[in-house]
Structure formats: C-alpha cells, structure tokens
Design a protein around this motif. Structure first.
Motif, PDB file in Angstrom:
ATOM      1  N   PRO A   1     -42.449  75.255   0.340  1.00  0.00           N
ATOM      2  CA  PRO A   1     -41.821  74.939   1.628  1.00  0.00           C
ATOM      3  C   PRO A   1     -42.788  74.519   2.720  1.00  0.00           C
ATOM      4  CG  PRO A   1     -42.147  77.288   1.477  1.00  0.00           C
ATOM      5  CD  PRO A   1     -42.688  76.712   0.190  1.00  0.00           C
ATOM      6  N   HIS A   2     -44.031  74.185   2.373  1.00  0.00           N
ATOM      7  CA  HIS A   2     -45.046  73.944   3.393  1.00  0.00           C
ATOM      8  C   HIS A   2     -45.096  72.471   3.816  1.00  0.00           C
ATOM      9  CE1 HIS A   2     -46.366  78.055   2.946  1.00  0.00           C
ATOM     10  NE2 HIS A   2     -46.351  77.875   1.627  1.00  0.00           N
ATOM     11  N   ILE A   3     -43.955  71.978   4.244  1.00  0.00           N
ATOM     12  CA  ILE A   3     -43.809  70.613   4.739  1.00  0.00           C
ATOM     13  C   ILE A   3     -42.912  70.687   5.965  1.00  0.00           C
ATOM     14  CG2 ILE A   3     -43.121  68.252   4.174  1.00  0.00           C
ATOM     15  CD1 ILE A   3     -43.230  69.030   1.222  1.00  0.00           C
ATOM     16  N   VAL A   4     -43.284  70.012   7.037  1.00  0.00           N
ATOM     17  CA  VAL A   4     -42.497  70.112   8.266  1.00  0.00           C
ATOM     18  C   VAL A   4     -42.204  68.722   8.836  1.00  0.00           C
ATOM     19  CG1 VAL A   4     -43.494  72.367   8.839  1.00  0.00           C
ATOM     20  CG2 VAL A   4     -44.543  70.292   9.773  1.00  0.00           C
ATOM     21  N   GLY A   5     -41.198  68.689   9.711  1.00  0.00           N
ATOM     22  CA  GLY A   5     -40.917  67.509  10.499  1.00  0.00           C
ATOM     23  C   GLY A   5     -40.528  66.281   9.701  1.00  0.00           C
ATOM     24  N   GLU A   6     -41.072  65.137  10.086  1.00  0.00           N
ATOM     25  CA  GLU A   6     -40.733  63.878   9.439  1.00  0.00           C
ATOM     26  C   GLU A   6     -41.131  63.888   7.964  1.00  0.00           C
ATOM     27  OE1 GLU A   6     -42.563  60.845  11.732  1.00  0.00           O
ATOM     28  OE2 GLU A   6     -41.216  61.096  13.456  1.00  0.00           O
ATOM     29  N   ALA A   7     -42.241  64.538   7.637  1.00  0.00           N
ATOM     30  CA  ALA A   7     -42.647  64.625   6.229  1.00  0.00           C
ATOM     31  C   ALA A   7     -41.606  65.372   5.411  1.00  0.00           C
ATOM     32  CB  ALA A   7     -44.008  65.318   6.121  1.00  0.00           C
ATOM     33  N   PHE A   8     -40.981  66.375   6.001  1.00  0.00           N
ATOM     34  CA  PHE A   8     -39.922  67.125   5.324  1.00  0.00           C
ATOM     35  C   PHE A   8     -38.734  66.215   5.028  1.00  0.00           C
ATOM     36  CE2 PHE A   8     -36.208  69.760   4.945  1.00  0.00           C
ATOM     37  CZ  PHE A   8     -36.625  70.955   4.398  1.00  0.00           C
ATOM     38  N   LEU A   9     -38.308  65.442   6.027  1.00  0.00           N
ATOM     39  CA  LEU A   9     -37.179  64.535   5.827  1.00  0.00           C
ATOM     40  C   LEU A   9     -37.495  63.506   4.744  1.00  0.00           C
ATOM     41  CD1 LEU A   9     -36.041  63.864   9.515  1.00  0.00           C
ATOM     42  CD2 LEU A   9     -35.249  65.632   7.934  1.00  0.00           C
ATOM     43  N   GLN A  10     -38.707  62.981   4.755  1.00  0.00           N
ATOM     44  CA  GLN A  10     -39.094  61.987   3.756  1.00  0.00           C
ATOM     45  C   GLN A  10     -39.140  62.603   2.355  1.00  0.00           C
ATOM     46  OE1 GLN A  10     -42.803  60.415   5.212  1.00  0.00           O
ATOM     47  NE2 GLN A  10     -41.866  59.550   7.059  1.00  0.00           N
ATOM     48  N   ALA A  11     -39.634  63.821   2.266  1.00  0.00           N
ATOM     49  CA  ALA A  11     -39.751  64.473   0.961  1.00  0.00           C
ATOM     50  C   ALA A  11     -38.397  64.674   0.300  1.00  0.00           C
ATOM     51  CB  ALA A  11     -40.471  65.815   1.106  1.00  0.00           C
ATOM     52  N   TYR A  12     -37.380  64.933   1.117  1.00  0.00           N
ATOM     53  CA  TYR A  12     -36.053  65.205   0.565  1.00  0.00           C
ATOM     54  C   TYR A  12     -35.077  64.048   0.761  1.00  0.00           C
ATOM     55  CZ  TYR A  12     -37.538  70.023  -0.081  1.00  0.00           C
ATOM     56  OH  TYR A  12     -38.200  71.146  -0.493  1.00  0.00           O
ATOM     57  N   GLY A  13     -35.566  62.926   1.274  1.00  0.00           N
ATOM     58  CA  GLY A  13     -34.709  61.761   1.446  1.00  0.00           C
ATOM     59  C   GLY A  13     -33.583  61.972   2.435  1.00  0.00           C
ATOM     60  N   LEU A  14     -33.860  62.689   3.522  1.00  0.00           N
ATOM     61  CA  LEU A  14     -32.826  63.021   4.499  1.00  0.00           C
ATOM     62  C   LEU A  14     -32.907  62.091   5.705  1.00  0.00           C
ATOM     63  CD1 LEU A  14     -33.175  66.913   4.405  1.00  0.00           C
ATOM     64  CD2 LEU A  14     -31.545  65.482   3.169  1.00  0.00           C
ATOM     65  N   PRO A  15     -31.776  61.765   6.294  1.00  0.00           N
ATOM     66  CA  PRO A  15     -31.770  60.838   7.432  1.00  0.00           C
ATOM     67  C   PRO A  15     -32.244  61.503   8.718  1.00  0.00           C
ATOM     68  CG  PRO A  15     -29.546  61.597   6.982  1.00  0.00           C
ATOM     69  CD  PRO A  15     -30.409  62.151   5.885  1.00  0.00           C
ATOM     70  N   ALA A  16     -33.036  60.770   9.489  1.00  0.00           N
ATOM     71  CA  ALA A  16     -33.466  61.254  10.803  1.00  0.00           C
ATOM     72  C   ALA A  16     -32.295  61.193  11.774  1.00  0.00           C
ATOM     73  CB  ALA A  16     -34.633  60.414  11.305  1.00  0.00           C
ATOM     74  N   ASP A  17     -32.461  61.877  12.910  1.00  0.00           N
ATOM     75  CA  ASP A  17     -31.456  61.858  13.972  1.00  0.00           C
ATOM     76  C   ASP A  17     -30.072  62.212  13.435  1.00  0.00           C
ATOM     77  OD1 ASP A  17     -33.426  60.982  15.805  1.00  0.00           O
ATOM     78  OD2 ASP A  17     -33.159  58.928  15.093  1.00  0.00           O
ATOM     79  N   SER A  18     -29.988  63.274  12.672  1.00  0.00           N
ATOM     80  CA  SER A  18     -28.738  63.678  12.031  1.00  0.00           C
ATOM     81  C   SER A  18     -28.575  65.189  12.129  1.00  0.00           C
ATOM     82  CB  SER A  18     -28.726  63.253  10.563  1.00  0.00           C
ATOM     83  OG  SER A  18     -29.736  63.957   9.842  1.00  0.00           O
ATOM     84  N   ARG A  19     -27.387  65.654  11.807  1.00  0.00           N
ATOM     85  CA  ARG A  19     -27.149  67.092  11.766  1.00  0.00           C
ATOM     86  C   ARG A  19     -28.075  67.772  10.764  1.00  0.00           C
ATOM     87  NH1 ARG A  19     -22.628  69.433  14.046  1.00  0.00           N
ATOM     88  NH2 ARG A  19     -21.101  68.007  14.947  1.00  0.00           N
ATOM     89  N   ILE A  20     -28.260  67.126   9.636  1.00  0.00           N
ATOM     90  CA  ILE A  20     -29.113  67.710   8.604  1.00  0.00           C
ATOM     91  C   ILE A  20     -30.553  67.811   9.081  1.00  0.00           C
ATOM     92  CG2 ILE A  20     -30.048  67.345   6.302  1.00  0.00           C
ATOM     93  CD1 ILE A  20     -27.151  68.390   6.459  1.00  0.00           C
ATOM     94  N   ALA A  21     -31.042  66.761   9.730  1.00  0.00           N
ATOM     95  CA  ALA A  21     -32.404  66.791  10.267  1.00  0.00           C
ATOM     96  C   ALA A  21     -32.544  67.919  11.282  1.00  0.00           C
ATOM     97  CB  ALA A  21     -32.742  65.448  10.907  1.00  0.00           C
ATOM     98  N   HIS A  22     -31.516  68.108  12.100  1.00  0.00           N
ATOM     99  CA  HIS A  22     -31.567  69.186  13.087  1.00  0.00           C
ATOM    100  C   HIS A  22     -31.559  70.554  12.413  1.00  0.00           C
ATOM    101  CE1 HIS A  22     -30.851  71.718  16.473  1.00  0.00           C
ATOM    102  NE2 HIS A  22     -29.603  71.990  16.135  1.00  0.00           N
TER     103      HIS A  22
END
Length: 573
Positions: A80-101
């Motif tokens: 779990p040692h990934i944060v922020g934008e790198a976290f979203l990229q690692a899991y293919g999650l969209p920025a500026d979204s409920r999931i990102a929040h």
C-alpha cells in the motif's frame, strides 16, 4: 450522481478483477440512481464482508488519506505504499472523481465539500444489509480497533460500540485497541455481551505462565454447503505499543508456527476455504502470506490502508494467498467472494466499496440505536471549543495538522521546548471553517491512558526515542514493524533517512536553529504514557482549554522532518 460519476465508480470494480454487466441491464435513468453502484450481482457461494479499524466512529465523518506512506526495501513502491496521483495510475482510477477522493488525499478540501461525509454505522448498516441480501450465508468480519476512538466509546467503556456492532450484524472479530479497556472489561464484554452474537478470535493471545489460549483461535462454519474456517490474529505487539499492565499475564506475538498448525488442523477437519482475520498491518500480512501454506486469504487491518485490489502473494506451497485491507473509520466495506466447486476454489472476486453517506440512506433501526446511545452526552459532545481556518487531519508517516495542534498546545501550556505526540493513525478530519467540538477533539485523544507528562530529556535520549520509533516504522523486516507512524514532534527539527541502518536514521537535530547537544537537558512535554501509575492532567483538558482560549485556529503547516535517502519513492509526494 450523474452518468459520468456512476461510470467512474463502476471502474473501481473493473480494477478489482470484477467483470460486471451494466448493473442488471439498467437503462439511463436507473443507472443514474445513486444506489445502483451498490447493487452487486452475486458471485460464487462463499462470501465475506470485511471492515476494520472503525475506531468507534458511529457518525459520518471526513477522513483524509495520507500523502506520505513510505515503503522501504521490499515494500518500496509496492501497495500500500503508493499515494496520490501514483496511486490512481497504479490502479487505473480516474482523477477528479468520487473514487479518487475516497482513496487519496488529492484536492481533499474541495472534494470533501463536493462528495460529502463517509462512513457512519447507519449508512454502513444499509450497505451491509444490501450485500447480505444478495449473498445468503455471508459473514461480516471485523478486524479490530472497533471499541475505541470516540468520546462515547471511552465514556461507556466500549458499550456503545458493542451494541452497535451487534445491531450491524458483525459475526466475527479480533482485537487491538479493545485491550486498552483492560483485560477484565474485555472478558466481561465477551462473556456477557457478545455470547451468541459475535465470536472474538485470537489464536496468538496466550496465558504467560501456562500457555493456555485466552480466546478461541478459530471458528468453523458451513456456508452454502461449503465448510469454511476463519482464524483470528490480534495485534502482535499490543503489550509494547500500548500499556502492558492492561493485559497482565497475556502474551501476544505473530506466532507463525502456531498459526500454520491451526491452518493444518482446520484443513484436516474439512475446511475448503481458510481465511485469517488479522490485525497485523499490511506489510506483516504480505510477509506472513508468503511463509504459510493452506491459507486462502488474509483480511487485514491496523495500518488503515485502503487497498482497492486484493494483493496476490505466492505462498510457501507455490499457490497464492490473497491479502486485503479495508481502510478505517467505517469508510469502506470489503467484499470477497469465492466460487468453490468440488472442494476447490475455482475463481474469486474482490471489491472495496467506499461508504458515501449521501449515497446510502441511513438505516432506521441503526439510526435509532445511535441516537439512543448518544443522547445522554449530546450537550457535551456538541460543545464548541474553537473554529479552524485550515484543514485538520492526522494520517501520515510524520505529522498531521491536528497532531501539530496538539504539540503546539502541549508546548505552550506546559512551557516546554519540545513536545512529543504518539504516531496514532486514528483520528478524523475537519474542513476549513468547521467548528472544533469536544467530540472532534475526543476523536483524536480518546484513550484510557490520557495523562500528560513533562520530562527532562538529554539530547542523547531524544535521539534514542526518535531512532526507536523510526525502526518500528522502517525496519526492513516487516515482522519488526509495529505499524504506527513516527512520533509527532513539536519544536524540534531533524533529518531522517528511512533507508539507513537501525540507530543511524536520525541526524541534524536542532532547536530554534541551534544544534541539539547530546549531553544537554531539554524540557519535553508529552502524553499517553505506557508506564503504570503515571499521573498528569488528561490530554483532552489540556488541548480543550487551549482551544477555548484561542477561539480560532489559524492554518497550520505540520512540522515535517527533512527526508533524505529516498529517490523516486511513490509513497512520498
């Protein structure tokens, strides 16, 4: 919720290895309904729901995920040692979204105002009932830190959470902060309140003198014709991280060999699915999974990591063990499904569901229970102490703004040069402009050993304390990590190299621009002493009176150490 938001939330299922149709063939109108995201088609025949580290938060809250969660050595840049934008990229999650929040700290103030609060047992209860209705026989597991973390849990000695957890339908739990209520109170709850409702499991808690088990190690259940076993693992370092005198005569520890023996035992008794309900912390669970055989999944807690995809670990028999962690504060519910055929797991699905309070209606029965247990304390809980001009939060390896508030209050009130505050991971967040109530303060400090202290420490002793905590956090062997964060420091500046050897991580200590001298004595304030018999004013009185005198708390920049020795570490922004 509009179609774009719905699609973004559905995307979380995709990265978790789930192939979901457009939920039940929903058309445009129904797909836009908020509840559709939580309509999960049944998969398989063995079902576990998992929550952990609720820390007694019955009400919806704000909770900021960390911007600093450093992994070193084998854990570097690994979940779990990934944060922020790198976290979203690692899991293919969209920025500026409920999931990102839900999963990151990014744009926290704006996103929290937009998407609202998370958690709350009344909203969690609605989700649990929905999942359970689609999954007959499913079990709800709690990974511990359930009975501690709020004013009402402290004042009722955990009774509010015991009542709420029974109403929620928790089937099985293990423990950590529960033990700070004291052994007698823990046993009283288990024998008088949980009997017939919730099984408390901990294979690794034994009598010091005779080695007898204090709690049941495991339970065997049959689910839809499939025999399953759940083994409990309490926090291994309870008497070290917390006062040992609360659990006199009890030993803890990881006890890997004994755990393997228990796995072998339940397998010999016919268990086709074996799950460890753990409060080890994610890194310990990952190592443990690699060294055991016969274990299908570890559903873990303690480190508050919200991991949206189960980690597949190659185990000692050459198979795989899944490792999951379901965040904290009632903010997430993990759902793990197995399809078992002819005694073997053919396929599995895992998803981590964020609990958005404005997307899930409050369950009426749970709401009534919460209102009832809170009613005697409402006036005190709602007492306003001050207003904050900036975001107040705790979570992070080194410091948070609420921690900074605490050490500032300690230094000013106790006339100390330096202040230490424990690296606790629990504690809710407040948005700029929010009032700070007694309830908000207690969500940071509600413990059974709240005494404040003032000591004279040499510079050598101060360095030893920092080195000791740093080794707990950054030791290359996860079995020597205790899962907390670095002690929060007021007044003192220092440099830390997380990759250095034990005893050599801390350097450059200074106070007001002057080097800290090894032989010189400094006045240091603190709180939460683990030694027995320490006297001192409770931390909530110290900080509460300080806040009331200030009326307004300006924007606080948490004091952070200078971090060196890291390159391209995705756990550090």
């Amino acid at each position: 919720m509009n179609r774009r938001e719905f699609a973004q939330m559905l995307g979380l299922g995709v990265v978790a290895g789930i192939s979901l149709p457009l939920l039940n063939g929903c058309g445009r109108k129904s797909a836009a309904a908020a509840g559709d995201f939580y309509n999960l088609p049944r998969f398989g025949n063995v079902h576990f729901m998992h929550m952990t580290d609720a820390h007694a938060q019955l009400m919806p809250i704000y909770y900021r995920e960390p911007s600093v969660n450093i992994g070193v050595h084998g854990a570097r840049n690994q979940s779990p040692h990934i944060v922020g934008e790198a976290f979203l990229q690692a899991y293919g999650l969209p920025a500026d979204s409920r999931i990102a929040h839900a999963l990151t700290y990014l744009d926290f103030n704006e996103a929290a105002a937009q998407y609202g609060r998370v958690g709350g047992f009344a909203h969690l209860a609605t989700l649990v009932k929905q999942v359970r209705a689609s999954r007959p026989g499913s079990l709800l597991l709690d990974g511990g830190d359930l009975w501690q973390g709020s004013a009402t849990s402290l004042w009722t000695k955990g009774q509010d959470m015991v009542d709420a957890s029974k109403a929620l339908g928790i089937d099985i739990m293990t423990g950590h902060w529960e033990f700070t209520l004291g052994a007698d109170r823990v046993m009283e709850i288990i024998e008088n309140d949980l009997d017939g409702h919730i099984e408390f499991l901990a294979h690794n808690v034994k009598d010091f003198d005779f080695g007898d088990a204090i709690f049941a190690s495991h339970t065997m259940r049959e689910m839809n014709g499939v025999p399953v076993a759940i083994i409990g693992q309490a926090f291994p370092y309870t008497p070290i991280a917390n006062p040992g005198h609360f659990t006199p005569g009890w030993t803890f520890g990881i006890q890997e060999r004994e755990l393997q023996e228990t796995i072998n035992k339940v397998r010999s008794q016919g268990a086709q699915v074996v799950v460890l309900l753990s409060h080890n912390g994610a890194d310990v669970d990952i190592k443990l999974a690699s060294r055991l055989s016969g274990l299908d999944a570890i559903m873990g807690g303690h480190t508050h990591d919200a991991i949206p995809q189960a980690i597949q670990v190659k185990n000692s028999a050459g198979g795989q063990t899944l490792v999951t962690n379901a965040g904290s504060n009632g903010k997430f519910l993990g759902v793990l499904d197995f399809d078992v055929q002819a005694g073997k797991i053919k396929q599995w699905h895992y998803r981590l569901l964020p609990v958005f309070a404005n997307l899930l209606p409050a369950d009426p029965e749970m709401t009534a229970l919460i209102d009832r247990v809170r009613a005697p304390y409402l006036d005190k809980l709602n007492t306003t102490l001050a207003t904050t001009e900036g975001l107040l939060y705790r979570r992070g390896n080194f410091n948070g703004s609420f921690d900074q508030l605490i050490v500032d209050a300690l230094m000013e009130t106790k006339d100390a040069e330096i202040a230490f505050s424990p690296g606790f991971r629990w504690g809710t967040s407040l948005l700029p402009g929010d009032t700070i109530t007694v309830e908000d303060l207690m969500s940071q400090v509600a413990i059974t050993y709240p005494q404040t202290t003032v000591n004279e420490f040499t510079g050598e002793r101060i360095k030893f304390i920092l080195e000791d905590v740093a080794d707990n956090l950054f030791n290359p062997d996860p079995y020597y990590q205790q899962g907390g964060d670095m002690v929060r420091v007021g007044g003192l500046d220092y440099t830390i190299n997380p990759n250095a050897d034990s005893g050599n991580r801390i350097s450059g200590m200074s106070l007001n621009g002057n080097p800290v001298e090894a032989g010189k004595t400094y006045k240091v304030a603190g709180w939460a002493p683990v030694a027995e018999g320490v006297e001192g004013e409770p931390i909530w009185d110290v900080v509460g009176n300080w806040l009331a005198s200030k009326k307004t708390v300006p924007l606080l920049e948490p004091k952070q150490p200078r971090i060196v020795g890291l390159k391209d570490n995705l756990g550090l922004v």
